[in-house]
Design an enzyme around this catalytic site. Sequence first.
Site, PDB file in Angstrom:
ATOM      1  N   LYS A   4       2.374   5.572   2.934  1.00  0.00           N
ATOM      2  CA  LYS A   4       3.527   6.453   3.646  1.00  0.00           C
ATOM      3  C   LYS A   4       4.808   5.788   3.550  1.00  0.00           C
ATOM      4  O   LYS A   4       5.831   6.431   3.060  1.00  0.00           O
ATOM      5  CB  LYS A   4       3.307   6.753   5.037  1.00  0.00           C
ATOM      6  CG  LYS A   4       1.990   7.674   5.271  1.00  0.00           C
ATOM      7  CD  LYS A   4       1.712   8.034   6.862  1.00  0.00           C
ATOM      8  CE  LYS A   4       1.436   6.904   7.797  1.00  0.00           C
ATOM      9  NZ  LYS A   4       0.304   5.867   7.331  1.00  0.00           N
ATOM     10  N   ARG A  51       1.567  11.908  15.259  1.00  0.00           N
ATOM     11  CA  ARG A  51       0.264  10.939  15.187  1.00  0.00           C
ATOM     12  C   ARG A  51      -0.765  11.676  15.930  1.00  0.00           C
ATOM     13  O   ARG A  51      -2.064  10.933  16.084  1.00  0.00           O
ATOM     14  CB  ARG A  51       0.326   9.658  15.341  1.00  0.00           C
ATOM     15  CG  ARG A  51       1.130   8.821  14.602  1.00  0.00           C
ATOM     16  CD  ARG A  51      -0.089   8.121  13.810  1.00  0.00           C
ATOM     17  NE  ARG A  51       0.045   6.649  13.897  1.00  0.00           N
ATOM     18  CZ  ARG A  51       0.828   5.902  12.856  1.00  0.00           C
ATOM     19  NH1 ARG A  51       1.808   6.248  12.584  1.00  0.00           N
ATOM     20  NH2 ARG A  51       0.700   4.472  13.016  1.00  0.00           N
ATOM     21  N   ARG A 104      -1.307  -6.462   1.677  1.00  0.00           N
ATOM     22  CA  ARG A 104       0.159  -6.010   1.949  1.00  0.00           C
ATOM     23  C   ARG A 104       0.900  -7.173   2.480  1.00  0.00           C
ATOM     24  O   ARG A 104       0.429  -7.981   3.451  1.00  0.00           O
ATOM     25  CB  ARG A 104       0.410  -4.948   3.270  1.00  0.00           C
ATOM     26  CG  ARG A 104       1.946  -4.748   3.230  1.00  0.00           C
ATOM     27  CD  ARG A 104       1.827  -3.324   4.130  1.00  0.00           C
ATOM     28  NE  ARG A 104       1.224  -3.394   5.184  1.00  0.00           N
ATOM     29  CZ  ARG A 104       1.275  -1.960   6.030  1.00  0.00           C
ATOM     30  NH1 ARG A 104       1.640  -1.041   5.582  1.00  0.00           N
ATOM     31  NH2 ARG A 104       0.455  -2.198   7.144  1.00  0.00           N
ATOM     32  N   ARG A 127       1.873  -8.148   8.313  1.00  0.00           N
ATOM     33  CA  ARG A 127       2.121  -7.761   9.585  1.00  0.00           C
ATOM     34  C   ARG A 127       0.938  -8.294  10.590  1.00  0.00           C
ATOM     35  O   ARG A 127      -0.225  -8.421  10.108  1.00  0.00           O
ATOM     36  CB  ARG A 127       2.069  -6.201   9.499  1.00  0.00           C
ATOM     37  CG  ARG A 127       3.269  -5.577   9.477  1.00  0.00           C
ATOM     38  CD  ARG A 127       3.262  -4.013   9.159  1.00  0.00           C
ATOM     39  NE  ARG A 127       2.431  -3.220   9.885  1.00  0.00           N
ATOM     40  CZ  ARG A 127       2.468  -1.983   9.661  1.00  0.00           C
ATOM     41  NH1 ARG A 127       3.100  -1.336   8.798  1.00  0.00           N
ATOM     42  NH2 ARG A 127       1.643  -1.201  10.190  1.00  0.00           N
ATOM     43  N   ARG A 137      -7.122   0.768  13.741  1.00  0.00           N
ATOM     44  CA  ARG A 137      -6.335   1.553  13.369  1.00  0.00           C
ATOM     45  C   ARG A 137      -6.952   2.676  12.567  1.00  0.00           C
ATOM     46  O   ARG A 137      -6.517   3.913  12.883  1.00  0.00           O
ATOM     47  CB  ARG A 137      -5.223   0.931  12.598  1.00  0.00           C
ATOM     48  CG  ARG A 137      -4.333  -0.098  13.280  1.00  0.00           C
ATOM     49  CD  ARG A 137      -3.904  -1.180  12.443  1.00  0.00           C
ATOM     50  NE  ARG A 137      -2.552  -0.215  11.459  1.00  0.00           N
ATOM     51  CZ  ARG A 137      -2.262  -0.952  10.367  1.00  0.00           C
ATOM     52  NH1 ARG A 137      -2.728  -2.088  10.124  1.00  0.00           N
ATOM     53  NH2 ARG A 137      -1.515  -0.364   9.510  1.00  0.00           N
TER      54      ARG A 137
HETATM   55  P1  AP5 Z   1       2.361   1.384   2.803  1.00  0.00           P
HETATM   56  O1  AP5 Z   1       3.316   2.153   2.181  1.00  0.00           O
HETATM   57  O2  AP5 Z   1       2.827   0.197   3.792  1.00  0.00           O
HETATM   58  O3  AP5 Z   1       1.371   2.095   3.608  1.00  0.00           O
HETATM   59  P2  AP5 Z   1       1.457   3.217   5.185  1.00  0.00           P
HETATM   60  O4  AP5 Z   1       0.765   4.391   4.979  1.00  0.00           O
HETATM   61  O5  AP5 Z   1       2.953   3.071   5.458  1.00  0.00           O
HETATM   62  O6  AP5 Z   1       0.685   2.143   6.155  1.00  0.00           O
HETATM   63  P3  AP5 Z   1       0.936   1.591   7.555  1.00  0.00           P
HETATM   64  O7  AP5 Z   1       0.088   0.672   7.541  1.00  0.00           O
HETATM   65  O8  AP5 Z   1       2.499   1.398   7.555  1.00  0.00           O
HETATM   66  O9  AP5 Z   1       0.543   2.845   8.421  1.00  0.00           O
HETATM   67  P4  AP5 Z   1       0.213   2.929   9.956  1.00  0.00           P
HETATM   68  O10 AP5 Z   1       0.458   4.352  10.006  1.00  0.00           O
HETATM   69  O11 AP5 Z   1      -0.894   2.485  10.384  1.00  0.00           O
HETATM   70  O12 AP5 Z   1       1.226   1.865  10.413  1.00  0.00           O
HETATM   71  P5  AP5 Z   1       2.776   2.424  11.232  1.00  0.00           P
HETATM   72  O13 AP5 Z   1       3.733   1.323  10.841  1.00  0.00           O
HETATM   73  O14 AP5 Z   1       3.037   3.702  11.055  1.00  0.00           O
HETATM   74  O15 AP5 Z   1       1.470   0.917   1.934  1.00  0.00           O
HETATM   75  C1  AP5 Z   1       0.081  -0.205   2.085  1.00  0.00           C
HETATM   76  C2  AP5 Z   1       0.144  -1.197   1.104  1.00  0.00           C
HETATM   77  O16 AP5 Z   1      -0.361  -0.602  -0.089  1.00  0.00           O
HETATM   78  C3  AP5 Z   1       1.448  -1.728   0.640  1.00  0.00           C
HETATM   79  O17 AP5 Z   1       1.074  -3.423   0.291  1.00  0.00           O
HETATM   80  C4  AP5 Z   1       1.608  -1.324  -0.735  1.00  0.00           C
HETATM   81  O18 AP5 Z   1       2.491  -2.243  -1.606  1.00  0.00           O
HETATM   82  C5  AP5 Z   1       0.646  -0.982  -1.270  1.00  0.00           C
HETATM   83  N1  AP5 Z   1       0.577   0.446  -1.995  1.00  0.00           N
HETATM   84  C6  AP5 Z   1       1.246   1.720  -1.751  1.00  0.00           C
HETATM   85  N2  AP5 Z   1       1.178   2.474  -2.520  1.00  0.00           N
HETATM   86  C7  AP5 Z   1      -0.020   2.123  -3.431  1.00  0.00           C
HETATM   87  C8  AP5 Z   1      -0.357   2.422  -4.738  1.00  0.00           C
HETATM   88  N3  AP5 Z   1      -0.351   3.518  -5.111  1.00  0.00           N
HETATM   89  N4  AP5 Z   1      -1.313   1.680  -5.324  1.00  0.00           N
HETATM   90  C9  AP5 Z   1      -1.529   0.341  -4.904  1.00  0.00           C
HETATM   91  N5  AP5 Z   1      -0.996  -0.201  -3.667  1.00  0.00           N
HETATM   92  C10 AP5 Z   1      -0.104   0.524  -3.200  1.00  0.00           C
HETATM   93  O19 AP5 Z   1       2.410   2.183  12.695  1.00  0.00           O
HETATM   94  C11 AP5 Z   1       2.097   0.717  13.165  1.00  0.00           C
HETATM   95  C12 AP5 Z   1       1.704   0.763  14.874  1.00  0.00           C
HETATM   96  O20 AP5 Z   1       2.986   1.451  15.465  1.00  0.00           O
HETATM   97  C13 AP5 Z   1       0.597   1.685  15.039  1.00  0.00           C
HETATM   98  O21 AP5 Z   1      -0.584   1.268  14.917  1.00  0.00           O
HETATM   99  C14 AP5 Z   1       0.974   2.345  16.468  1.00  0.00           C
HETATM  100  O22 AP5 Z   1       0.674   1.220  17.391  1.00  0.00           O
HETATM  101  C15 AP5 Z   1       2.287   2.497  16.457  1.00  0.00           C
HETATM  102  N6  AP5 Z   1       2.986   3.743  16.321  1.00  0.00           N
HETATM  103  C16 AP5 Z   1       3.667   4.131  15.052  1.00  0.00           C
HETATM  104  N7  AP5 Z   1       3.848   5.289  15.080  1.00  0.00           N
HETATM  105  C17 AP5 Z   1       3.302   5.989  16.160  1.00  0.00           C
HETATM  106  C18 AP5 Z   1       3.265   7.243  16.739  1.00  0.00           C
HETATM  107  N8  AP5 Z   1       3.713   8.221  16.335  1.00  0.00           N
HETATM  108  N9  AP5 Z   1       2.600   7.262  17.795  1.00  0.00           N
HETATM  109  C19 AP5 Z   1       2.106   6.159  18.472  1.00  0.00           C
HETATM  110  N10 AP5 Z   1       1.993   5.038  18.099  1.00  0.00           N
HETATM  111  C20 AP5 Z   1       2.660   4.855  16.957  1.00  0.00           C
HETATM  112 MG    MG Z   2       4.063   2.150   7.001  1.00  0.00          MG
END
Ligand code: AP5
Ligand code: MG
Length: 217
Positions: free
Chosen positions: A13, A88, A127, A160, A171
């Site tokens: 994402k 979410r 990552r 992270r 997660r």
């Molecule tokens: P990346 O692009 O970083 O993936 P992502 O989908 O953004 O994954 P996240 O871990 O950020 O999602 P998340 O939803 O768990 O975390 P968030 O920060 O939102 O890519 C991942 C890896 O893959 C990278 O190394 C990249 O280089 C690689 N990659 C990408 N594309 C690729 C490809 N095509 N081929 C190979 N490799 C590839 O949330 C974190 C925390 O915040 C949550 O757990 C929660 O506690 C809190 N939080 C955030 N939003 C909310 C909400 N709305 N409600 C409640 N809590 C929330």
């Molecule tokens: Mg992300």
Amino acid sequence: MRLVLVGPPGAGKGTQAEFVAAHLAVPKISTGDIFRSNVRGGTPLGIEAKRYMDDGKLVPDEVTINMVRGRLAEADALDGFLLDGFPRTVPQAQELDKMLADMGTQLDVVLELVVDEDEVIRRLAGRRNCRGCDKIWHMEFDPPTREGVCDRCGGQLYQRDDDKPETILNRLREYAEKTAPLIDYYGAQNKLVGIDATGLVEDITVRAIDALRSYGG
Ligand code: AP5
Ligand code: MG
């Protein structure tokens, strides 16, 4: 365009959000990034959010919704936005619908990044993020030229706190339980479009932009 990106942790994402938001000329709003910047700054919001994030749990809806309400009211988001990581939960989605209705508008489309669980675990385990510019790297799939250093800004890379194996599993469980129901929620509104999010990053961006075209993107 008003767009939501949905998909499991590690689906890409954040990676795609950067390119798609630039293409659409809208701000990228990532709730995870906002929480992490508050954690770094030691704000009350960051202190509260960290308790949940470190366990791989979702931050409570009320806290998250209030934060997003404030962000969507800022000038740069009034004509469009890309939300990464929000909503979410179904209550968050319902509140977002209400917020937008109050502003006299609505979401255009929800883009689902479809990736299987083995692949997201590989992606999360390798990552690295840049402390300077937040660029997302991967040690195997998208490594920087110099280990531990961002090619874009020279900043230091870090892992992270929630990318530890046991937290990753929590997660993924939270996603299956609380976020996956959004697929049906937005499917019922005819706003959902899914794309295969495996393969090269740039190919996925092309797929995303193609998919958004029929929704006005
Ligand atoms: P990346 O692009 O970083 O993936 P992502 O989908 O953004 O994954 P996240 O871990 O950020 O999602 P998340 O939803 O768990 O975390 P968030 O920060 O939102 O890519 C991942 C890896 O893959 C990278 O190394 C990249 O280089 C690689 N990659 C990408 N594309 C690729 C490809 N095509 N081929 C190979 N490799 C590839 O949330 C974190 C925390 O915040 C949550 O757990 C929660 O506690 C809190 N939080 C955030 N939003 C909310 C909400 N709305 N409600 C409640 N809590 C929330
Ligand atoms: Mg992300």
